[in-house]
Scaffold this motif. Structure first.
Motif, PDB file in Angstrom:
ATOM      1  N   GLY A 197      33.089 -51.111 -39.553  1.00 62.86           N
ATOM      2  CA  GLY A 197      33.559 -49.675 -39.571  1.00 62.86           C
ATOM      3  C   GLY A 197      34.885 -49.253 -40.219  1.00 62.86           C
ATOM      4  O   GLY A 197      35.029 -47.895 -40.400  1.00 62.86           O
ATOM      5  N   HIS A 198      35.390 -50.269 -40.556  1.00 67.06           N
ATOM      6  CA  HIS A 198      36.770 -50.094 -41.446  1.00 67.06           C
ATOM      7  C   HIS A 198      36.479 -50.138 -42.852  1.00 67.06           C
ATOM      8  O   HIS A 198      37.655 -50.257 -43.607  1.00 67.06           O
ATOM      9  CB  HIS A 198      37.834 -50.956 -40.762  1.00 67.06           C
ATOM     10  CG  HIS A 198      38.333 -50.714 -39.306  1.00 67.06           C
ATOM     11  ND1 HIS A 198      38.822 -49.609 -39.008  1.00 67.06           N
ATOM     12  CD2 HIS A 198      38.066 -51.508 -38.377  1.00 67.06           C
ATOM     13  CE1 HIS A 198      39.204 -49.888 -37.741  1.00 67.06           C
ATOM     14  NE2 HIS A 198      38.401 -50.804 -37.205  1.00 67.06           N
ATOM     15  N   LEU A 199      35.350 -50.348 -43.295  1.00 68.50           N
ATOM     16  CA  LEU A 199      35.203 -50.558 -44.996  1.00 68.50           C
ATOM     17  C   LEU A 199      35.316 -49.166 -45.551  1.00 68.50           C
ATOM     18  O   LEU A 199      34.733 -48.158 -45.084  1.00 68.50           O
ATOM     19  CB  LEU A 199      33.839 -51.200 -45.089  1.00 68.50           C
ATOM     20  CG  LEU A 199      33.774 -52.704 -44.701  1.00 68.50           C
ATOM     21  CD1 LEU A 199      32.496 -53.382 -45.026  1.00 68.50           C
ATOM     22  CD2 LEU A 199      34.618 -53.610 -45.549  1.00 68.50           C
ATOM     23  N   PRO A 200      36.125 -49.060 -46.699  1.00 68.00           N
ATOM     24  CA  PRO A 200      36.020 -47.834 -47.377  1.00 68.00           C
ATOM     25  C   PRO A 200      34.687 -47.464 -48.046  1.00 68.00           C
ATOM     26  O   PRO A 200      33.671 -48.255 -48.343  1.00 68.00           O
ATOM     27  CB  PRO A 200      36.869 -48.067 -48.635  1.00 68.00           C
ATOM     28  CG  PRO A 200      36.859 -49.653 -48.745  1.00 68.00           C
ATOM     29  CD  PRO A 200      36.532 -50.156 -47.404  1.00 68.00           C
ATOM     30  N   THR A 201      34.247 -46.345 -47.818  1.00 66.80           N
ATOM     31  CA  THR A 201      33.113 -45.375 -48.323  1.00 66.80           C
ATOM     32  C   THR A 201      33.237 -44.689 -49.510  1.00 66.80           C
ATOM     33  O   THR A 201      34.513 -44.165 -49.685  1.00 66.80           O
ATOM     34  CB  THR A 201      32.304 -44.864 -47.232  1.00 66.80           C
ATOM     35  OG1 THR A 201      33.058 -43.725 -47.016  1.00 66.80           O
ATOM     36  CG2 THR A 201      32.020 -45.755 -46.199  1.00 66.80           C
ATOM     37  N   TYR A 202      32.295 -44.679 -50.348  1.00 62.91           N
ATOM     38  CA  TYR A 202      32.470 -43.842 -51.677  1.00 62.91           C
ATOM     39  C   TYR A 202      31.754 -42.392 -51.544  1.00 62.91           C
ATOM     40  O   TYR A 202      30.821 -42.192 -50.701  1.00 62.91           O
ATOM     41  CB  TYR A 202      31.471 -44.304 -52.836  1.00 62.91           C
ATOM     42  CG  TYR A 202      31.576 -43.735 -54.046  1.00 62.91           C
ATOM     43  CD1 TYR A 202      32.771 -43.517 -54.661  1.00 62.91           C
ATOM     44  CD2 TYR A 202      30.664 -42.619 -54.355  1.00 62.91           C
ATOM     45  CE1 TYR A 202      32.774 -42.709 -55.905  1.00 62.91           C
ATOM     46  CE2 TYR A 202      30.649 -41.992 -55.629  1.00 62.91           C
ATOM     47  CZ  TYR A 202      31.604 -41.982 -56.333  1.00 62.91           C
ATOM     48  OH  TYR A 202      31.868 -41.247 -57.376  1.00 62.91           O
ATOM     49  N   ASP A 203      32.771 -41.547 -51.349  1.00 57.91           N
ATOM     50  CA  ASP A 203      32.641 -39.928 -51.246  1.00 57.91           C
ATOM     51  C   ASP A 203      32.419 -39.340 -52.576  1.00 57.91           C
ATOM     52  O   ASP A 203      33.643 -38.900 -53.092  1.00 57.91           O
ATOM     53  CB  ASP A 203      33.236 -39.378 -50.327  1.00 57.91           C
ATOM     54  CG  ASP A 203      33.015 -37.872 -49.801  1.00 57.91           C
ATOM     55  OD1 ASP A 203      31.905 -37.493 -50.080  1.00 57.91           O
ATOM     56  OD2 ASP A 203      33.918 -37.147 -49.074  1.00 57.91           O
TER      57      ASP A 203
END
Length: 66
Positions: free
Chosen positions: A4-10
């Motif tokens: 849940g703390h991994l960065p995501t690409y938006d």
């Protein structure tokens, strides 16, 4: 490690918009670099054609002086 703390690409983020803008500018710059020799050749041909134009009346006066 928590997933849940991994960065995501938006794609709507400011960083993604800046990256897309930089990529489009790089493509434009690449295109314009290859257009420069064409422009230089066209300008050179135009200058050459105007420099070889005979001016009426000037040729006869030049030969009469010499």
């Amino acid at each position: 490690m928590d997933v849940g703390h991994l960065p995501t690409y938006d794609p709507r983020s400011d960083a993604a918009k800046k990256e897309a803008l930089d990529a489009s500018r790089a493509n434009l710059a690449h295109t314009l670099v290859h257009l420069n020799p064409v422009v230089v050749l066209l300008c050179g041909r135009r200058l050459w054609s105007f420099s070889n134009a005979a001016v009426p009346g000037k040729a006869s006066s030049y030969h009469s002086v010499c």
